[in-house]
Design a protein around this motif. Structure first.
Motif, PDB file in Angstrom:
ATOM      1  N   LEU A   1      26.156 -31.329  32.342  1.00 25.28           N
ATOM      2  CA  LEU A   1      26.690 -32.577  32.885  1.00 25.28           C
ATOM      3  C   LEU A   1      25.810 -33.009  34.055  1.00 25.28           C
ATOM      4  CD1 LEU A   1      30.433 -31.520  32.952  1.00 25.28           C
ATOM      5  CD2 LEU A   1      29.387 -33.189  31.403  1.00 25.28           C
ATOM      6  N   ALA A   2      25.081 -34.089  33.872  1.00 23.10           N
ATOM      7  CA  ALA A   2      24.106 -34.464  34.910  1.00 23.10           C
ATOM      8  C   ALA A   2      24.251 -35.918  35.327  1.00 23.10           C
ATOM      9  CB  ALA A   2      22.694 -34.187  34.414  1.00 23.10           C
ATOM     10  N   GLY A   3      25.482 -36.428  35.227  1.00 24.19           N
ATOM     11  CA  GLY A   3      25.673 -37.841  35.546  1.00 24.19           C
ATOM     12  C   GLY A   3      26.154 -38.100  36.949  1.00 24.19           C
ATOM     13  N   GLY A   4      26.218 -37.049  37.766  1.00 23.85           N
ATOM     14  CA  GLY A   4      26.777 -37.207  39.109  1.00 23.85           C
ATOM     15  C   GLY A   4      25.995 -38.197  39.963  1.00 23.85           C
TER      16      GLY A   4
ATOM     17  N   GLN B   1      23.747 -40.425  33.414  1.00 24.53           N
ATOM     18  CA  GLN B   1      24.417 -41.713  33.624  1.00 24.53           C
ATOM     19  C   GLN B   1      23.687 -42.506  34.704  1.00 24.53           C
ATOM     20  OE1 GLN B   1      28.425 -43.178  32.814  1.00 24.53           O
ATOM     21  NE2 GLN B   1      28.977 -42.383  34.801  1.00 24.53           N
TER      22      GLN B   1
ATOM     23  N   PHE C   1      30.445 -44.065  31.211  1.00 31.20           N
ATOM     24  CA  PHE C   1      31.395 -42.964  31.154  1.00 31.20           C
ATOM     25  C   PHE C   1      32.417 -43.125  32.261  1.00 31.20           C
ATOM     26  CE2 PHE C   1      27.561 -40.226  29.830  1.00 31.20           C
ATOM     27  CZ  PHE C   1      27.705 -40.594  28.511  1.00 31.20           C
TER      28      PHE C   1
ATOM     29  N   ALA D   1      32.243 -38.400  29.137  1.00 33.43           N
ATOM     30  CA  ALA D   1      30.826 -38.266  28.784  1.00 33.43           C
ATOM     31  C   ALA D   1      30.688 -37.377  27.544  1.00 33.43           C
ATOM     32  CB  ALA D   1      30.045 -37.670  29.954  1.00 33.43           C
TER      33      ALA D   1
ATOM     34  N   ALA E   1      25.299 -29.585  36.860  1.00 38.75           N
ATOM     35  CA  ALA E   1      23.856 -29.582  37.127  1.00 38.75           C
ATOM     36  C   ALA E   1      23.536 -29.627  38.616  1.00 38.75           C
ATOM     37  CB  ALA E   1      23.219 -30.785  36.441  1.00 38.75           C
ATOM     38  N   ASP E   2      24.552 -29.457  39.451  1.00 37.55           N
ATOM     39  CA  ASP E   2      24.329 -29.736  40.872  1.00 37.55           C
ATOM     40  C   ASP E   2      24.333 -28.488  41.749  1.00 37.55           C
ATOM     41  OD1 ASP E   2      24.694 -32.288  39.907  1.00 37.55           O
ATOM     42  OD2 ASP E   2      26.685 -32.538  40.764  1.00 37.55           O
TER      43      ASP E   2
ATOM     44  N   PHE F   1      36.909 -28.415  45.632  1.00 36.38           N
ATOM     45  CA  PHE F   1      36.777 -27.643  44.390  1.00 36.38           C
ATOM     46  C   PHE F   1      38.041 -27.699  43.550  1.00 36.38           C
ATOM     47  CE2 PHE F   1      34.027 -25.228  47.424  1.00 36.38           C
ATOM     48  CZ  PHE F   1      32.830 -25.489  46.802  1.00 36.38           C
ATOM     49  N   GLY F   2      37.878 -27.289  42.281  1.00 38.98           N
ATOM     50  CA  GLY F   2      39.036 -26.976  41.469  1.00 38.98           C
ATOM     51  C   GLY F   2      39.498 -25.597  41.896  1.00 38.98           C
TER      52      GLY F   2
ATOM     53  N   GLU G   1      42.792 -29.612  40.934  1.00 38.37           N
ATOM     54  CA  GLU G   1      41.494 -30.178  41.286  1.00 38.37           C
ATOM     55  C   GLU G   1      41.547 -30.722  42.717  1.00 38.37           C
ATOM     56  OE1 GLU G   1      38.734 -29.877  39.786  1.00 38.37           O
ATOM     57  OE2 GLU G   1      37.440 -31.607  40.180  1.00 38.37           O
ATOM     58  N   LYS G   2      40.718 -30.149  43.570  1.00 36.11           N
ATOM     59  CA  LYS G   2      40.548 -30.602  44.956  1.00 36.11           C
ATOM     60  C   LYS G   2      41.870 -30.775  45.726  1.00 36.11           C
ATOM     61  CE  LYS G   2      36.242 -32.469  43.448  1.00 36.11           C
ATOM     62  NZ  LYS G   2      35.584 -33.558  42.764  1.00 36.11           N
TER      63      LYS G   2
ATOM     64  N   SER H   1      36.631 -23.093  41.094  1.00 42.46           N
ATOM     65  CA  SER H   1      35.879 -23.319  39.858  1.00 42.46           C
ATOM     66  C   SER H   1      34.443 -23.684  40.215  1.00 42.46           C
ATOM     67  CB  SER H   1      36.505 -24.456  39.069  1.00 42.46           C
ATOM     68  OG  SER H   1      35.573 -24.968  38.130  1.00 42.46           O
TER      69      SER H   1
ATOM     70  N   ASP I   1      38.270 -36.490  33.262  1.00 45.58           N
ATOM     71  CA  ASP I   1      37.389 -35.663  34.053  1.00 45.58           C
ATOM     72  C   ASP I   1      37.607 -34.209  33.617  1.00 45.58           C
ATOM     73  OD1 ASP I   1      35.831 -35.668  36.561  1.00 45.58           O
ATOM     74  OD2 ASP I   1      37.467 -34.358  37.220  1.00 45.58           O
TER      75      ASP I   1
ATOM     76  N   ASP J   1      27.004 -25.051  46.264  1.00 42.49           N
ATOM     77  CA  ASP J   1      27.297 -26.399  45.811  1.00 42.49           C
ATOM     78  C   ASP J   1      26.607 -27.307  46.831  1.00 42.49           C
ATOM     79  OD1 ASP J   1      28.632 -28.396  44.353  1.00 42.49           O
ATOM     80  OD2 ASP J   1      30.122 -28.558  45.941  1.00 42.49           O
TER      81      ASP J   1
END
Ligand code: ADQ
Length: 403
Positions: free
Chosen positions: A3-6, A52, A90, A96, A117-118, A154-155, A171-172, A189, A216, A254
């Motif tokens: 997943l690299a759309g951030g 994205q 997306f 996505a 991917a981050d 984070f999750g 989540e968060k 996570s 998400d 992260d």
């Protein structure tokens, strides 16, 4: 699937022109090289990268660097937003994958590995996949202990008594509680998942039909599978990477904020680095233009160029100047009498004579003119540039520093 759309809003100005996974890291690399190296070193050679926002630089890097043997049917393919479900981008990371589901039906894999991917880390993904298969879960989520104070980024995972199944996932959350054995920590996570394909396809299909979903992975898909009792956890501390020193076990960063991005650079350069780039058994792979060797030379008036506790990439030049605790990317050039301390200089940065650069991140092609000062007068820096919470001065791509 990577997943690299951030968008990477919190990394501005570094993400002004590029997606977060394309941000340069560690002198020679882009952030996405870390996850792709982990997957390729683990022998996973059919990879799609879902992109994205501002994906030009990312696409170019992937196409240039990650060319696996097509003769053997291997690939790393950047996949742009498909817009299969109407003329929109997306909605979130689950959307996505949903919009790219044809890639799954084309390959018909038994399992799908979905990694973010981050992040900066080494991980042998085979061990997580083996745990997933053995546990019989529908999804397995990689998890790591993080400070309670960061739970809202984070999750957050709660596990059952056996420690293998996820009993709750939020989540968060802003009101997370610490772990029973460590009140100041939570189980977070890492945004890395292994799915049994049928479970993934079913969850994405249900999610797509829910008009209230954010579509998400962390916000919708994982909580849905936790509720159905189908989610397992993989403790990252169990991961044993070839050639890694014991002190590096569990290293994961992260790098979503300017300060964490900067701190992760500082982790690379101490005498005994927390994260070593020098592990030939689990190399971090990338490609570079054919830069000449790095060099350190006498500058004008015979002054010695000196670099200590620093990473010098090919094509960087330390000429009659002092560089300390810094990362120099290809083509970065520090001229006579200049001082660079605790800083990250990206490709092509020029630091002029007598200039001082401290506690700074200078993006690609920034020019610091003769005698200019960065990181010396915080009030002035705040007026002119971006300054992080911890006081790191960040100057965007191609900018000319004010003399
Ligand atoms: P975040 O990183 O905040 O939290 P998100 O913004 O969805 O979640 O990013 C996750 C990954 O997906 C990143 O690699 C990002 O580049 C990518 N991505 C985001 N939107 C995308 C889109 N529309 N298309 C393609 N790729 C997209 C996630 C999890 C948390 C977990 C943290 C760990 O949701 O549970 O704790 O990662 O960093």
């Amino acid at each position: 699937m990577v997943l690299a759309g951030g968008e990477g809003k919190r990394l501005m100005p570094l993400t002004a022109d590029r997606a977060k996974p394309a941000v340069p890291f560690g002198g020679m690399y882009r952030m996405i090289d870390f996850v792709l190296s982990n997957l390729v070193n683990g022998g996973y050679l059919k990879l799609v990268v879902l992109t994205q926002y501002k994906s030009h630089s990312l696409d170019r890097h992937i196409s240039k660097t990650w060319r696996l043997s097509t003769l053997l049917g291997n690939y790393v393919a950047p996949v742009p937003a498909q817009q299969r479900l109407g003329p929109r981008w997306f909605a979130g990371s689950a959307d996505a994958i949903h919009q790219s589901m044809n890639l799954i039906s084309d390959e018909r894999p038994a399992h799908v590995v979905v990694f973010g991917a981050d992040n900066i880390y080494r991980m042998d993904p085979r061990q997580m996949v083996a745990r997933h298969v053995e546990s019989g879960a529908g999804v397995t989520v990689a998890a790591i202990r993080q400070p309670l104070s960061m739970a809202d980024q984070f999750g957050v995972i709660e596990v059952d008594e056996g420690g293998r199944r996820i009993s709750a996932f939020r989540e968060k959350p802003t009101d997370a509680r610490g772990l029973p054995d460590a009140p100041h920590e939570v189980f977070a996570s890492m945004g890395n998942y292994v799915f049994t394909t049928s479970v993934l396809v079913d969850a994405l299909t249900r999610d797509a039909e829910d008009p209230d979903s954010k579509h998400d992975m962390g916000g919708s898909i994982v909580p849905m599978l936790v509720e159905r009792g189908e989610a397992g956890v993989y403790d990252f501390r169990d991961n044993d990477v070839a050639g890694q020193r014991e002190t590096e076990r569990g290293y994961w960063r992260d790098v979503g904020t300017l300060d964490s991005f900067y701190d992760a650079h500082m982790d690379l350069i101490s005498v005994d680095p927390e994260f070593s780039l020098y592990n030939p058994e689990w190399p971090i792979l990338t490609s570079q233009d054919p830069w000449p060797p790095a060099r350190s030379v006498h500058g004008s008036a015979g002054r010695v160029g000196m670099a200590t506790e620093s990473l010098l990439s090919p094509g960087s030049v330390v000429s009659g100047s002092t560089v300390n605790r810094s990362v120099l990317s290809p083509g970065a050039h520090v001229h006579s009498w200049a001082q660079v301390d605790s800083s990250v200089l990206m490709q092509g940065v020029q630091v002029g004579r007598n200039a001082v650069v401290r506690n700074a991140i200078l993006d690609k092609d920034v020019v610091v003119p003769e005698g200019a000062r960065v990181g010396v007068d915080t009030d002035r820096d705040r007026e002119l540039y971006t300054v992080s919470d911890n006081g790191i001065v960040v100057i965007g791509k191609g900018r000319q520093v004010v003399p």
